[in-house]
Motif scaffolding. Sequence first.
Motif, PDB file in Angstrom:
ATOM      1  N   ALA A 211       0.804  -1.217   0.000  1.00  0.00           N
ATOM      2  CA  ALA A 211       0.000   0.000   0.000  1.00  0.00           C
ATOM      3  C   ALA A 211       0.840   1.271   0.000  1.00  0.00           C
ATOM      4  CB  ALA A 211      -0.922  -0.003   1.221  1.00  0.00           C
ATOM      5  N   THR A 212       2.160   1.148   0.060  1.00  0.00           N
ATOM      6  CA  THR A 212       2.997   2.344   0.032  1.00  0.00           C
ATOM      7  C   THR A 212       3.190   2.814  -1.401  1.00  0.00           C
ATOM      8  OG1 THR A 212       5.018   1.029  -0.079  1.00  0.00           O
ATOM      9  CG2 THR A 212       4.242   1.664   2.108  1.00  0.00           C
ATOM     10  N   SER A 213       3.556   4.089  -1.546  1.00  0.00           N
ATOM     11  CA  SER A 213       3.787   4.652  -2.870  1.00  0.00           C
ATOM     12  C   SER A 213       5.071   4.075  -3.472  1.00  0.00           C
ATOM     13  CB  SER A 213       3.910   6.173  -2.770  1.00  0.00           C
ATOM     14  OG  SER A 213       2.729   6.734  -2.225  1.00  0.00           O
ATOM     15  N   SER A 214       5.077   3.940  -4.786  1.00  0.00           N
ATOM     16  CA  SER A 214       6.265   3.454  -5.480  1.00  0.00           C
ATOM     17  C   SER A 214       7.349   4.513  -5.438  1.00  0.00           C
ATOM     18  CB  SER A 214       5.900   3.111  -6.927  1.00  0.00           C
ATOM     19  OG  SER A 214       7.052   2.703  -7.634  1.00  0.00           O
ATOM     20  N   ARG A 215       8.544   4.126  -4.995  1.00  0.00           N
ATOM     21  CA  ARG A 215       9.652   5.074  -4.848  1.00  0.00           C
ATOM     22  C   ARG A 215      10.954   4.412  -5.259  1.00  0.00           C
ATOM     23  NH1 ARG A 215       8.089   9.448  -1.334  1.00  0.00           N
ATOM     24  NH2 ARG A 215       5.984   9.074  -0.517  1.00  0.00           N
ATOM     25  N   SER A 216      11.917   5.252  -5.643  1.00  0.00           N
ATOM     26  CA  SER A 216      13.253   4.792  -6.005  1.00  0.00           C
ATOM     27  C   SER A 216      14.246   5.873  -5.609  1.00  0.00           C
ATOM     28  CB  SER A 216      13.329   4.532  -7.514  1.00  0.00           C
ATOM     29  OG  SER A 216      14.636   4.196  -7.898  1.00  0.00           O
ATOM     30  N   GLY A 217      15.325   5.486  -4.918  1.00  0.00           N
ATOM     31  CA  GLY A 217      16.296   6.474  -4.465  1.00  0.00           C
ATOM     32  C   GLY A 217      15.784   7.275  -3.287  1.00  0.00           C
ATOM     33  N   HIS A 218      14.956   6.668  -2.432  1.00  0.00           N
ATOM     34  CA  HIS A 218      14.367   7.312  -1.269  1.00  0.00           C
ATOM     35  C   HIS A 218      15.179   6.984  -0.019  1.00  0.00           C
ATOM     36  CE1 HIS A 218      12.823   3.321  -2.023  1.00  0.00           C
ATOM     37  NE2 HIS A 218      12.464   3.196  -0.755  1.00  0.00           N
ATOM     38  N   THR A 219      14.777   7.582   1.115  1.00  0.00           N
ATOM     39  CA  THR A 219      15.370   7.249   2.401  1.00  0.00           C
ATOM     40  C   THR A 219      14.275   6.818   3.357  1.00  0.00           C
ATOM     41  OG1 THR A 219      15.225   9.560   3.149  1.00  0.00           O
ATOM     42  CG2 THR A 219      17.292   8.862   2.123  1.00  0.00           C
ATOM     43  N   VAL A 220      14.647   6.074   4.394  1.00  0.00           N
ATOM     44  CA  VAL A 220      13.693   5.679   5.429  1.00  0.00           C
ATOM     45  C   VAL A 220      14.343   5.920   6.783  1.00  0.00           C
ATOM     46  CG1 VAL A 220      14.435   3.257   5.243  1.00  0.00           C
ATOM     47  CG2 VAL A 220      12.267   3.803   6.343  1.00  0.00           C
ATOM     48  N   ASN A 221      13.620   6.644   7.639  1.00  0.00           N
ATOM     49  CA  ASN A 221      14.110   6.981   8.972  1.00  0.00           C
ATOM     50  C   ASN A 221      13.000   6.780   9.977  1.00  0.00           C
ATOM     51  OD1 ASN A 221      15.582   8.910   6.920  1.00  0.00           O
ATOM     52  ND2 ASN A 221      16.948   8.690   8.671  1.00  0.00           N
ATOM     53  N   CYS A 222      13.361   6.468  11.206  1.00  0.00           N
ATOM     54  CA  CYS A 222      12.382   6.245  12.250  1.00  0.00           C
ATOM     55  C   CYS A 222      12.585   7.246  13.375  1.00  0.00           C
ATOM     56  CB  CYS A 222      12.510   4.822  12.790  1.00  0.00           C
ATOM     57  SG  CYS A 222      11.084   4.290  13.767  1.00  0.00           S
ATOM     58  N   LEU A 223      11.501   7.916  13.759  1.00  0.00           N
ATOM     59  CA  LEU A 223      11.488   8.799  14.915  1.00  0.00           C
ATOM     60  C   LEU A 223      10.352   8.357  15.827  1.00  0.00           C
ATOM     61  CD1 LEU A 223      12.036  12.413  13.505  1.00  0.00           C
ATOM     62  CD2 LEU A 223      13.534  11.193  15.078  1.00  0.00           C
ATOM     63  N   GLY A 224      10.675   8.072  17.087  1.00  0.00           N
ATOM     64  CA  GLY A 224       9.650   7.566  17.984  1.00  0.00           C
ATOM     65  C   GLY A 224       9.129   6.233  17.481  1.00  0.00           C
ATOM     66  N   ASN A 225       7.832   6.156  17.272  1.00  0.00           N
ATOM     67  CA  ASN A 225       7.231   4.915  16.756  1.00  0.00           C
ATOM     68  C   ASN A 225       6.773   5.063  15.313  1.00  0.00           C
ATOM     69  OD1 ASN A 225       5.015   6.562  17.031  1.00  0.00           O
ATOM     70  ND2 ASN A 225       3.726   5.027  18.029  1.00  0.00           N
ATOM     71  N   THR A 226       7.329   6.046  14.607  1.00  0.00           N
ATOM     72  CA  THR A 226       6.878   6.329  13.247  1.00  0.00           C
ATOM     73  C   THR A 226       8.024   6.211  12.258  1.00  0.00           C
ATOM     74  OG1 THR A 226       5.207   7.852  14.102  1.00  0.00           O
ATOM     75  CG2 THR A 226       5.740   8.019  11.760  1.00  0.00           C
ATOM     76  N   VAL A 227       7.762   5.535  11.151  1.00  0.00           N
ATOM     77  CA  VAL A 227       8.711   5.423  10.044  1.00  0.00           C
ATOM     78  C   VAL A 227       8.368   6.479   9.004  1.00  0.00           C
ATOM     79  CG1 VAL A 227       9.404   3.986   8.088  1.00  0.00           C
ATOM     80  CG2 VAL A 227       9.269   2.995  10.373  1.00  0.00           C
ATOM     81  N   TYR A 228       9.377   7.236   8.587  1.00  0.00           N
ATOM     82  CA  TYR A 228       9.203   8.273   7.578  1.00  0.00           C
ATOM     83  C   TYR A 228       9.942   7.861   6.307  1.00  0.00           C
ATOM     84  CZ  TYR A 228       7.524  11.106  11.455  1.00  0.00           C
ATOM     85  OH  TYR A 228       6.803  11.582  12.530  1.00  0.00           O
ATOM     86  N   ILE A 229       9.190   7.811   5.196  1.00  0.00           N
ATOM     87  CA  ILE A 229       9.758   7.493   3.885  1.00  0.00           C
ATOM     88  C   ILE A 229       9.834   8.806   3.114  1.00  0.00           C
ATOM     89  CG2 ILE A 229       9.593   5.999   1.875  1.00  0.00           C
ATOM     90  CD1 ILE A 229       7.383   4.455   3.482  1.00  0.00           C
TER      91      ILE A 229
END
Length: 329
Positions: A179-197
């Motif tokens: 269900a996530t958006s299609s991405r390429s060359g992205h980053t993923v980081n977590c703050l607290g209990n949330t993942v940010y793409i």
Amino acid sequence: MATASTSCDKLPIDWEVLCAEGPALTNHVGCVIGNSFYIHGGVTKYGTTHPSDKLYKMELLSSRWAEVTDPGSPSLSHHACVVLENRYMTLIGGWDGRQRVTKIYVYDTQEKRWLFMNDSGFPEGAGLSSHAATVFSSGRILIIGREGSLRLQRKHGNVYELTGSVLSGQFVYRKMTNATSSRSGHTVNCLGNTVYIIGGRDDQLIEFHSGYSTAEPNGSLTSKFANIVKSCKPMTKPPSGRKNHVTFTGNGCMIIHGGETFDGRSREPVGEMFLVTTKPHLTYYKIGNASVSRASHVCVNTGDRVIIHGGIAGKNVVHGETYELKLRK
């Protein structure tokens, strides 16, 4: 008409040269284990399809690069990297020169040897490249995009959980959602209990999902990042989409540097830096244009130090310099 950005009065942070001479690489990966900064793979020339099998190490106390020549290093680019047990540099997927793969390779920094893991559970006929990964406190690994067929450019926004252990030599992929958006060359980081793409497409700069937990860098530098907003005004709308940037986290905030934008302003990597606070809602601040413009570079964050290496700049030149982020007094 509202402007897209409002910069700080004076650039509060910027990059300073840590090592002027290092391996010229782009689309590589890196991590810090102990007092050592490791980088692996990538390509030495923009546009080539032949990845490197080189592993390099910089001792953070000396700031000098040296090649690690232990046998078994795989040839990979556009792969992902996480650290397990503060010991194992774990490489996930990537392009091996012929196709996208889902293989797991591990470099044991204590025993100084390469280990080949067995993997299962990934769809047959598909592989990973230009994806992003993060590891949780439990040891589970979250992998987000870019899944595609072994050679064609089709891509999907699937999310996978990777479980297993180096001791067992076994890792298993499990699809969590598509269900996530299609991405390429992205980053993923977590703050607290949330993942940010972040990034990897021309719209929806940031996508986030709650219900996760991971260790965040906790140090003297990252605790000061949020103070930057005191000298900046919020942006009236989010920055344009971008890819092949880097993102690192601080106390309740994230900083985005560089990359290639989708807004048509430039076909070359930018030096833009943005700070994003997450509470009570996402708020964007343009820190300014850094002295270093890069894309497809590597960034590591120890909490007390943020360091970048390599990447491409103007005219698609591949660079080998290493920089450290410095707060202005």
